[in-house]
Design an enzyme around this catalytic site. Structure first.
Site, short mmCIF file in Angstrom:
data_model
loop_
_atom_site.label_atom_id
_atom_site.label_comp_id
_atom_site.label_asym_id
_atom_site.label_seq_id
_atom_site.Cartn_x
_atom_site.Cartn_y
_atom_site.Cartn_z
N LEU A 82 0.74 -1.31 -0.09
CA LEU A 82 -0.04 -0.07 -0.15
C LEU A 82 0.82 1.30 -0.03
O LEU A 82 0.50 2.36 -0.69
CB LEU A 82 -1.07 0.12 1.19
CG LEU A 82 -2.10 -1.08 1.06
CD1 LEU A 82 -2.75 -1.22 2.29
CD2 LEU A 82 -2.98 -0.32 -0.15
N ALA A 85 1.90 1.71 -3.62
CA ALA A 85 0.79 2.13 -4.49
C ALA A 85 0.37 3.50 -4.21
O ALA A 85 0.26 4.48 -4.90
CB ALA A 85 -0.38 1.22 -4.07
N GLU A 86 0.41 3.96 -2.71
CA GLU A 86 -0.14 5.27 -2.62
C GLU A 86 1.05 6.35 -2.97
O GLU A 86 0.68 7.29 -3.23
CB GLU A 86 -0.09 5.50 -1.00
CG GLU A 86 -0.71 6.84 -0.74
CD GLU A 86 -1.72 6.98 0.21
OE1 GLU A 86 -1.94 8.11 0.84
OE2 GLU A 86 -2.09 6.14 0.88
N THR A 87 2.15 5.91 -2.76
CA THR A 87 3.41 6.70 -3.46
C THR A 87 3.15 6.90 -4.86
O THR A 87 3.16 8.12 -5.21
CB THR A 87 4.80 5.91 -2.98
OG1 THR A 87 5.00 6.06 -1.66
CG2 THR A 87 5.83 6.96 -3.55
#
Length: 162
Positions: A82, A85-87
Site C-alpha cells: 500500500l 501504491a499510495e506513493t
C-alpha cells in the site's frame, strides 16, 4: 498545453539543495527536481527504498526491495504494498494537479494475490481517471518474473494549495 513536469518540457533543473541527493537516489528526473525541491520525496519513500523509473500523471513505475520491508512471517508486508501504491498514485495525482494545486488521498484499497519473500517489487500505476477534482490510478505490483503480487486502486482529491 504547457507541462513543467514532463522531461524535456522546458523546466530548468533546480540548483542543488538539501534534497538533491535524495531526489537523485529515488530516480527522480532532474527536470522534476524543482517541483520536489521543497520537501524531497518524503522520509517514508526513502525508508522503504522506493526508486522511480517512470513519472507522468498517466503512468508511473517504481521499484521497492522486499528486504527491510517484510512482516514477521518473512514476506513483504501488506502495508508495504500500500505504501508503494499510495506513493505512485499520489505522485501521479500531484503531477496531474500541477503548480498551485495539491493532491490529497481519499481512498485506497488493495487485493493481495501472491506473497514474496525476497527480491524486488515493481509497482506500475496507470491512470483510470484524470479529472479536475478527482484522480484515480490502478496500481499493479509484480515480482521480478512479472507475476502479479497485488492490485490497488487509489483516489486522490485535487484542490488549490493553501
Amino acid at each position: 498545453m504547457s507541462d513543467i513536469f514532463t522531461p524535456g518540457a522546458g523546466a530548468p533543473a533546480e540548483p542543488a539543495n538539501e534534497y538533491t541527493d535524495q531526489l537523485n537516489e529515488a530516480g527522480v528526473p532532474p527536470e522534476m527536481h524543482s517541483w520536489l525541491s521543497a520537501n524531497g520525496v518524503g522520509p517514508l519513500v526513502v525508508k522503504m527504498g522506493i526508486r522511480f523509473s517512470e513519472m507522468s500523471a498517466e503512468r508511473l513505475v517504481a521499484t521497492m526491495p522486499v528486504a527491510g520491508n517484510e512482516q514477521v512471517a518473512g514476506i513483504l508486508h501488506g502495508g508495504a504494498h500500500l505504501v508503494l501504491a499510495e506513493t505512485l498514485g499520489s505522485f501521479g495525482a500531484a503531477l496531474h494537479a500541477g503548480p498551485g494545486r495539491q493532491a490529497l488521498g481519499i481512498e485506497i484499497g488493495a487485493t493481495h494475490h501472491r506473497a514474496i519473500a525476497s527480491g524486488t517489487v515493481t509497482g506500475t500505476a496507470t491512470a483510470i481517471h484524470l479529472g479536475g477534482t478527482l484522480v484515480t490510478h490502478e496500481v499493479v505490483m509484480t515480482d521480478e518474473e512479472g507475476r502479479r503480487l497485488s492490485t490497488a486502486r487509489i483516489t486522490n482529491m485535487i484542490r488549490d494549495a493553501r
